[in-house]
Design an enzyme around this catalytic site. Structure first.
Site, mmCIF file in Angstrom:
data_model
loop_
_atom_site.group_PDB
_atom_site.id
_atom_site.type_symbol
_atom_site.label_atom_id
_atom_site.label_comp_id
_atom_site.label_asym_id
_atom_site.label_seq_id
_atom_site.Cartn_x
_atom_site.Cartn_y
_atom_site.Cartn_z
ATOM 1 C CE1 TYR A 28 -7.076 48.939 26.715
ATOM 2 C CE2 TYR A 28 -5.110 50.106 25.993
ATOM 3 C CZ TYR A 28 -6.128 49.923 26.917
ATOM 4 O OH TYR A 28 -6.188 50.728 28.035
ATOM 5 C CG ASP A 43 -5.778 53.023 18.302
ATOM 6 O OD1 ASP A 43 -4.781 53.772 18.374
ATOM 7 O OD2 ASP A 43 -6.309 52.500 19.296
ATOM 8 C CE LYS A 90 0.944 52.775 24.164
ATOM 9 N NZ LYS A 90 -0.228 52.025 23.774
#
Ligand SMILES: *Cc1c(COP(=O)(O)O)cnc(C)c1O
Length: 424
Positions: A142, A237, A265
């Site tokens: 994702y 990522d 995050k």
């Protein structure tokens, strides 16, 4: 009716599905959300004053535990000076310097407001730099919800990506090629066919959005070599793994240097922050220096920077934190493995450091297809039991468990006791 149930009833009237991000709806375990009132350390408290040991940690950011006092203080202090200026600030320079210092592959970095934005911008940068259009992404990874990344693999690896969401025009995914995680051949097939047109490979160096799936030995290195051979860029990522597996993320942990890296995050310490960065010559194509346009009214927001900078500084100054966190992870996930094995169940435990998943399947989970063999009904039953007993796990089989520095051995042991009650 509990307060959470009441709030959910009200929420669904005015918010799609009652939530501002789908997984929070608890739909995949056939439940409804707990509305959270406050959090402290490893614990969160809902609107009915139930206490839970929190294994989500806001999906990763709260690596120091909730409401860490230095971060809180930095934020409150920053607030007093004004919430936003939309202008250059000193704290942005400090933040950028720190990220460049901590992550050796990064010489220049741009702040944005979410992981989605970071990835979207990194891909535009890779395309602008290479003057190529195609990208390769791995099924089950994702990378946020931007159009070009919401693809499912076409039938057969050679076909172009098909949109995985309504509202994404076919044109937006036609340059997104799908490959299989931990399968270099599936990547090479694309390069053999159209290697000169591929701008970048984007990968979660530890996949954590199909449950946790570690890279097999040679996988990340193989991607590096293929990119080098064809002049494509390798994008890690690290929205989850960044500043989690260690201060230099998965790239430090596995010793592979990507060309571009995306963060989210943890980098925001709980505030909405993302960032993308890499080698100077690549990042110099970004506006206002170069022709790749990317902007943000609230990017580098002083409050968000104060939170992120403080969290990263604490992590930098306390390298023993990572040792302890990863040791705890090693121990905790091993214990879970023992419990399911003692219960005579063939389930799989995958983990790297402080993130991991218990897959309700007998298949070794190494990619999306094997993850999908999990018994999600059995998972839902387990997850609802844990919740009832005060253990707040991600309410979906294909999400990670996140440990934080606030998860002491005692707290982890309490959790294992509940798991034992369920499984044994
Ligand atoms: C969470 C996540 C994103 C998206 O970040 P948001 O801040 O939710 O937009 C991107 N990539 C990975 C690997 C993620 O886990």
């Amino acid at each position: 009716m509990t307060n959470s149930e009441y709030l959910f009833k009200e929420a669904v009237k005015v918010i799609p599905g009652g939530v501002n991000s789908p997984v929070r709806a608890f739909g995949s375990i056939g439940s409804t959300p707990r509305f959270i009132k406050r959090a402290e350390g490893a614990f969160i408290y809902d609107e009915d004053d139930n206490q839970y040991i929190d294994y989500i940690g806001s999906w990763g950011p709260m690596i120091l535990g909730h409401n860490q006092k230095d971060v809180l203080e930095a934020v409150t202090e920053a607030c007093k000076h004004g919430l936003s200026y939309g202008a250059a600030t000193e704290v942005e320079v400090e933040m950028a310097k720190l990220v460049c210092e901590l992550v050796p592959s990064i010489e220049m970095v741009r702040m944005v407001n979410s992981g989605t934005e970071a990835v979207m911008s990194a891909i535009r940068t890779a395309r602008g730099y290479t003057r190529r259009d195609k990208i390769i992404k791995f099924t089950g990874c994702y990378h946020g919800h931007s159009d070009g990344l919401l693809v499912k693999a076409g039938s057969g690896v050679m076909t172009a990506g098909v949109p995985d969401s309504l509202g994404v025009p076919k044109g937006c995914t036609q340059d997104t090629l799908s490959a299989i995680y931990n399968n270099l051949d599936s990547v090479k097939e694309h390069f053999n066919r159209c290697g000169e047109e591929i701008a970048a490979i984007i990968v979660e160096p530890v996949a954590a959005n199909m449950g946790v799936v570690p890279p097999e030995p040679g996988f990340l290195g193989g991607l590096r070599s293929i990119c080098d051979e064809y002049g494509a860029l390798l994008i890690f990522d690290e929205v989850i793994t960044g500043f989690r597996l260690g201060i230099d993320g998965a790239q430090g942990y596995y010793g592979i240097k990507p060309d571009l890296t995306t963060f989210g995050k943890i980098i925001g310490g709980g505030m909405p922050v993302g960032a993308y960065g890499g080698r100077k010559e690549i990042m110099e194509v970004v506006a206002p220096l170069g022709g790749v346009y990317q902007a943000g009214t609230l990017s580098g927001n002083p409050i968000a920077m104060a939170a992120g900078l403080t969290q990263l500084t604490i992590l930098k100054e306390n390298p023993e934190f990572y040792k302890k966190l990863n040791d705890n992870g090693e121990w905790f996930f091993e214990e879970i493995r023992k419990i399911v094995s003692d219960a005579g169940l063939p389930y799989q435990v995958n983990h790297v450091g402080s993130i991991g998943s218990l897959f309700f399947t007998k298949e070794k989970v190494k990619d999306y297809d094997s993850a999908k063999t999990s018994d999600t009904k059995a998972f839902a039953d387990y997850c609802n039991y844990m919740l009832k007993e005060g253990i707040y796990l991600a309410p979906a089989q294909f999400e990670a468990i996140f440990l934080s520095m606030a998860h002491s051995r005692e707290i982890l042991e309490q959790t294992l006791e509940v798991m034992k009650k369920y499984f044994l």
